[in-house]
Design a protein around this motif. Structure first.
Motif, short mmCIF file in Angstrom:
data_model
loop_
_atom_site.label_atom_id
_atom_site.label_comp_id
_atom_site.label_asym_id
_atom_site.label_seq_id
_atom_site.Cartn_x
_atom_site.Cartn_y
_atom_site.Cartn_z
N ALA A 60 -118.04 -34.51 -107.70
CA ALA A 60 -118.46 -33.22 -108.25
C ALA A 60 -118.82 -32.25 -107.12
CB ALA A 60 -119.67 -33.41 -109.16
N LEU A 61 -118.51 -30.96 -107.32
CA LEU A 61 -118.87 -29.92 -106.36
C LEU A 61 -118.97 -28.60 -107.11
CD1 LEU A 61 -119.37 -29.32 -103.33
CD2 LEU A 61 -116.94 -28.68 -103.19
N SER A 62 -120.13 -27.95 -107.00
CA SER A 62 -120.37 -26.75 -107.80
C SER A 62 -121.19 -25.72 -107.01
CB SER A 62 -121.10 -27.12 -109.09
OG SER A 62 -121.37 -25.98 -109.88
N GLY A 103 -122.89 -31.05 -104.21
CA GLY A 103 -121.90 -32.01 -104.66
C GLY A 103 -122.42 -33.44 -104.67
N VAL A 104 -121.71 -34.28 -105.42
CA VAL A 104 -121.99 -35.72 -105.45
C VAL A 104 -120.67 -36.44 -105.17
CG1 VAL A 104 -122.82 -37.68 -106.79
CG2 VAL A 104 -123.79 -35.40 -107.18
N GLU A 105 -120.69 -37.34 -104.19
CA GLU A 105 -119.50 -38.10 -103.83
C GLU A 105 -119.74 -39.58 -104.08
OE1 GLU A 105 -118.41 -37.23 -99.82
OE2 GLU A 105 -118.15 -35.08 -100.19
N PHE A 106 -118.70 -40.26 -104.56
CA PHE A 106 -118.82 -41.67 -104.91
C PHE A 106 -117.97 -42.54 -103.99
CE2 PHE A 106 -119.77 -39.41 -108.84
CZ PHE A 106 -121.01 -39.95 -109.14
N ALA A 133 -114.36 -22.64 -95.92
CA ALA A 133 -115.76 -22.86 -95.56
C ALA A 133 -116.31 -24.17 -96.12
CB ALA A 133 -116.62 -21.68 -96.02
N ILE A 134 -115.70 -24.69 -97.17
CA ILE A 134 -116.16 -25.95 -97.77
C ILE A 134 -115.08 -27.02 -97.73
CG2 ILE A 134 -117.87 -24.86 -99.27
CD1 ILE A 134 -115.84 -25.16 -101.56
N ARG A 135 -114.11 -26.84 -96.85
CA ARG A 135 -112.95 -27.74 -96.83
C ARG A 135 -113.35 -29.21 -96.72
NH1 ARG A 135 -107.73 -27.08 -96.44
NH2 ARG A 135 -108.02 -24.84 -96.17
N VAL A 136 -114.34 -29.52 -95.90
CA VAL A 136 -114.73 -30.91 -95.70
C VAL A 136 -115.19 -31.55 -97.00
CG1 VAL A 136 -117.13 -30.35 -95.10
CG2 VAL A 136 -116.09 -32.46 -94.24
N PHE A 137 -115.80 -30.76 -97.90
CA PHE A 137 -116.21 -31.28 -99.21
C PHE A 137 -115.08 -31.15 -100.23
CE2 PHE A 137 -120.82 -29.90 -98.13
CZ PHE A 137 -120.96 -31.03 -97.34
N LEU A 138 -114.33 -30.07 -100.14
CA LEU A 138 -113.28 -29.79 -101.12
C LEU A 138 -112.17 -30.83 -101.09
CD1 LEU A 138 -112.79 -27.58 -103.23
CD2 LEU A 138 -111.36 -26.39 -101.56
N GLU A 155 -116.17 -48.43 -111.11
CA GLU A 155 -115.80 -48.98 -109.81
C GLU A 155 -116.76 -48.60 -108.69
OE1 GLU A 155 -113.92 -47.27 -111.79
OE2 GLU A 155 -111.96 -48.23 -112.11
N LYS A 156 -117.60 -47.61 -108.91
CA LYS A 156 -118.45 -47.12 -107.81
C LYS A 156 -119.51 -48.15 -107.47
CE LYS A 156 -121.37 -46.56 -111.25
NZ LYS A 156 -121.09 -47.18 -112.53
N THR A 157 -119.88 -48.18 -106.20
CA THR A 157 -121.00 -49.01 -105.76
C THR A 157 -122.03 -48.18 -105.02
OG1 THR A 157 -119.92 -49.55 -103.64
CG2 THR A 157 -119.52 -51.04 -105.50
N HIS A 158 -121.61 -47.00 -104.51
CA HIS A 158 -122.48 -46.16 -103.71
C HIS A 158 -122.21 -44.68 -104.00
CE1 HIS A 158 -122.76 -49.97 -101.58
NE2 HIS A 158 -123.81 -49.51 -100.91
N PHE A 159 -123.11 -43.84 -103.55
CA PHE A 159 -122.96 -42.39 -103.73
C PHE A 159 -123.70 -41.66 -102.62
CE2 PHE A 159 -127.18 -43.00 -105.26
CZ PHE A 159 -127.83 -41.78 -105.11
N LYS A 160 -123.44 -40.38 -102.49
CA LYS A 160 -124.26 -39.52 -101.65
C LYS A 160 -124.26 -38.11 -102.23
CE LYS A 160 -120.92 -38.05 -98.08
NZ LYS A 160 -120.65 -38.02 -96.62
#
Length: 245
Positions: free
Chosen positions: A236-238, A215-218, A62-67, A156-161
């Protein structure tokens, strides 16, 4: 350590994520476990462990796209362990037949899918969360905040969502319904980011357990293209909400 693969004189050599291991071939005959009264407890435990394993697969699918972007090597075993514990809270069915459906799924609250990038060690901005069982709408709101102060990440990150998904889980039939919402990919700068309001709506008046994950993706920008940072290792994903009917 001799790096062997295969079996020599009844000893099996194999490679795992923890390195090269070996074990002696043996154990109780499968048919005996399936039929011998002495192994009734083993059969009961195996049945419930298998049911928890299937439940974990329902949740992960159910969360594969994020996982795919936020998981550690042991997420499957860690999740199964908690689902086994949830199964044991069933006070209706007899041992060996206990289920996940509508049990103490609160044990899943705050579960981290990626121990390398825990949400509590990544996102320091306060947020409000809510779920309405009648409308089946899950919401999550963050006031404007300084990204460099409130979000921790690698250099190294420049962006996030920020991403959010609401899941309606039917463990008995091994199915799920889900909907997600997410921000655009935003620059990681000292200036305050705009307020964030995410919402996702699934089946109204559901009689199934519902879970919300946050979650937070970089990302790293290279020549105008966005690349997930280090294949998502530190995303991160919680679990933030558990709601039972």
């Amino acid at each position: 350590m001799i790096k062997l693969k295969g079996t020599i004189d009844g000893i099996s050599f194999y490679k795992t994520s923890d390195g090269h291991l070996a074990h002696e071939k043996g154990g109780v005959d499968k048919k005996r476990i399936q039929n011998d009264p002495a192994f009734q407890r083993t059969r009961e435990n195996g049945s419930e462990f298998g049911r928890a394993g299937k439940g974990g697969k329902v949740l992960r699918n159910a969360i594969r796209v994020f996982l795919q972007n936020a998981k550690d090597r042991r997420v499957v075993s860690r999740l199964t362990k908690i689902l086994v514990a949830i199964t044991k809270t069933d006070i209706v069915n007899e041992r060996g037949s206990r289920t996940l459906q509508e049990r103490n799924s609160n044990l899943l609250e705050a579960f981290e899918f990626n121990l390398n990038g825990k949400l509590g060690a990544t996102l320091f901005a306060p947020f409000t969360k809510a779920f309405d069982r009648v409308t089946e709408e899950a919401t999550l709101d963050l006031a404007a905040f300084s990204t460099t102060v409130r979000i921790a990440a690698l250099a190294e990150k420049t962006h996030f969502k920020v991403v959010m998904r609401a899941l309606e889980l039917d463990f008995e039939n091994e199915t799920s319904t889900f909907e997600n919402d997410e921000t655009t990919i935003r620059p990681y700068t000292a200036a305050d980011t705009a307020a964030i309001a995410l919402s996702a709506t699934i089946t109204a008046n559901s009689t199934l357990p519902v879970i919300q994950v946050l979650g937070v993706e970089f990302y790293q920008e290279v020549n105008g293209e966005m690349y997930s940072l280090k294949n998502g290792t530190y995303n991160a994903l919680s679990v933030t909400i558990i709601d039972k009917p």
